[in-house]
Design an enzyme around this catalytic site. Structure first.
Site, short mmCIF file in Angstrom:
data_model
loop_
_atom_site.label_atom_id
_atom_site.label_comp_id
_atom_site.label_asym_id
_atom_site.label_seq_id
_atom_site.Cartn_x
_atom_site.Cartn_y
_atom_site.Cartn_z
N TYR A 1 0.83 -1.20 0.00
CA TYR A 1 0.00 0.00 0.00
C TYR A 1 0.88 1.26 0.00
O TYR A 1 2.00 1.26 0.50
CB TYR A 1 -0.86 0.06 1.27
N ASN B 1 -9.35 0.87 -3.42
CA ASN B 1 -9.50 -0.03 -2.27
C ASN B 1 -10.65 0.44 -1.39
O ASN B 1 -10.64 1.56 -0.87
CB ASN B 1 -8.21 -0.04 -1.44
N GLU B 2 -11.67 -0.41 -1.26
CA GLU B 2 -12.79 -0.17 -0.35
C GLU B 2 -13.39 1.23 -0.51
O GLU B 2 -13.76 1.88 0.46
CB GLU B 2 -12.37 -0.40 1.11
N GLU C 1 -7.30 -9.16 1.54
CA GLU C 1 -6.97 -9.13 2.96
C GLU C 1 -7.80 -10.23 3.63
O GLU C 1 -8.96 -10.42 3.27
CB GLU C 1 -7.34 -7.79 3.62
N TYR D 1 -3.62 -10.33 6.28
CA TYR D 1 -3.43 -9.01 6.84
C TYR D 1 -2.92 -9.18 8.27
O TYR D 1 -3.64 -9.73 9.11
CB TYR D 1 -4.75 -8.24 6.84
#
Length: 472
Positions: free
Chosen positions: A87, A159-160, A266, A297
């Site tokens: 990330y 992401n999300e 994750e 994760y």
């Protein structure tokens, strides 16, 4: 302070590390582009320091310090992983040494193009306002920085971004627009195709619609669809969980006919600690072959308490019980089974995008993807001006320096990064089957704790004890 592993004279004599084979997509599976064997993700999410570890004003991100990368890649090689997710990277920094170290260790990288500061990601509350040439140029910079590493497996475009019904109304179109722009940039400016996908939150009311929305195609030559679909899933909690209680049976049914690779971007619920990781056997077993593995994760212990290891500021690393539990689960895997599924057998034609694919009335069923603004199109066609382009460099140092401790604080000595054979990737030690790879390398030596501890090590131990007492 960043450190360099390529010392002048040695670098001139060293040769480039053998490279893993680039990965391509065939239907619903990741495939080795040379051997055509299925590639299952056996991986870990890697963000040392958490989000706070991303400090572009200090020239720091997760892949900027070669000494840390060497240490962590060696520890993860022993664990048996073949992929990391990274990330928050700074596209202006030099990642050559770290990327080369992970390549040397037989590990792929899936890289997020976004970061936490303003203008570095899509704003879920204002997707239209945050979709502009400045933001896209930064994402193209990440592509430039990582496109030449053969172990770059793919890019997460977002992401999300959607985490409830409200955010699922307008964001899907813009996520597809970003995927389209990144894929067009890669097609124009990269010598090889690199997959681009989305990492979704496991919010069951919108999960199926998210997958359906991103995997479908608009017309015959649609590049806005996801190449792969990641799922951040924490539904399997504790050793007593089962395939059914964790909802894995529903995931198996949902993704049975997926036209793109699906994997856990994750996983690893921490409601019950230490984590036993019993879900590993199901994730890589015969009931969930529709999925392409997953990423635990996470590697280092941060505030959220998901770490496999404790990493201290002085360089000391301590294995948590979770590390040993995960390694034990990996050692039981059948690599032959994992690699045996034929890519052609799992191919599914993507459905045409249509409102009928969407099950919830509040989820977007709008497939008119925003047009690429002219200024972004210009950047795509001409490429960034003088971009930072990464490349593999010789790995000249393989011995890990620093204090590494097992779960019981017994010092571990002799940790050494092992070079994979050309075209192969790392695999868990003890796993059965006909797979190839380093299988984690040689086991390190454990020595008596009293004789081997340094002052810094003792300090780390005392600090850990204090944290434990305070937490109690």
């Amino acid at each position: 302070m960043k450190t360099s592993l390529a010392a002048g004279a040695l670098a001139s004599l060293a040769t480039l590390a053998a490279a893993v084979n680039p990965v391509k997509i065939a239907g619903s599976q990741f495939v080795d582009s040379v051997t055509n064997k299925r590639v299952m993700i056996i991986g870990v999410d890697y963000q040392p320091g958490g989000q706070a570890g991303y400090k572009p004003d200090e020239d720091r991100d997760p892949l900027s310090d070669a000494e840390v990368c060497l240490r962590d890649a060696t520890i993860m090689q022993q664990l048996g992983i073949n992929t990391i997710r990274v990330y928050n990277v700074d596209p202006t920094l030099n990642h050559d040494e770290c990327a080369s170290i992970f390549n040397y260790a037989g590990m792929y990288m899936i890289v997020d193009v976004n970061a936490p500061f303003g203008g570095e990601s899509l704003d879920r509350s204002d997707p239209e306002g945050s979709y502009h040439v400045g933001y896209l140029s930064r994402t193209f910079g990440v592509v430039e920085a990582f496109k030449n590493y053969p172990n770059t497996m793919g890019f997460f475009a977002a992401n999300e971004v959607m985490n409830d019904m409200d955010t699922a109304e307008k964001n899907p179109q813009y996520i597809r627009a970003i995927q389209r722009d990144i894929k067009n940039y890669i097609a124009k400016n990269s010598e090889r195709a690199i997959p681009v996908g989305y990492s979704a939150a496991d919010v069951r009311p919108i999960l199926q619609d998210s997958w359906a929305y991103f995997q479908c195609k608009i017309g015959d030559n649609d590049v806005s669809r996801s190449d792969f679909f990641g799922l951040n899933s924490y539904s399997w909690c504790g050793a007593d969980a089962t395939f059914e209680s964790a909802g894995f049976d529903k995931l198996a049914t949902m993704f049975e006919k997926t036209s793109v690779p699906v994997f856990f971007s994750e996983y690893g619920c921490n409601e019950v600690t230490p984590r036993s990781f019993n879900e590993v056997q199901s994730l890589y077993g015969t009931k969930l072959t529709a999925l392409s593995g997953g990423l635990v994760y996470e590697y280092s212990q941060e505030e959220s308490n998901y770490g496999l290891v404790d990493s201290f500021d002085n360089g000391t690393v301590h294995f948590r019980i979770d590390y040993d539990n995960l390694k034990n689960q990996y050692s039981k895997l059948d690599i032959g089974l994992i690699q045996s599924t034929s890519p052609s057998a799992a191919s599914q034609d993507p459905p045409q995008c249509d409102k009928s694919l969407i099950t919830n009335s509040k989820f977007s069923s709008e497939f008119n993807i925003p047009d690429t603004p002219d200024e972004i199109t210009e950047v795509i066609n001409s490429g960034l001006s003088n971009p930072n382009q990464g490349k593999l460099v010789p790995v000249t140092k393989t011995d890990v320096v620093g204090d590494i401790f097992a779960v019981d604080w017994t010092p571990i000595q002799g940790l050494k990064l092992v070079e994979v054979k050309d075209g192969e990737s790392n695999l868990p030690s003890g796993a059965s089957g006909s797979g190839t790879g380093t299988s984690g390398g040689p086991e390190p030596t454990k020595t008596g704790a009293a004789s081997a501890m340094t002052v810094n090590s003792m300090f780390a131990l005392v600090a850990a004890a204090v944290v434990l007492v305070v937490s109690l």
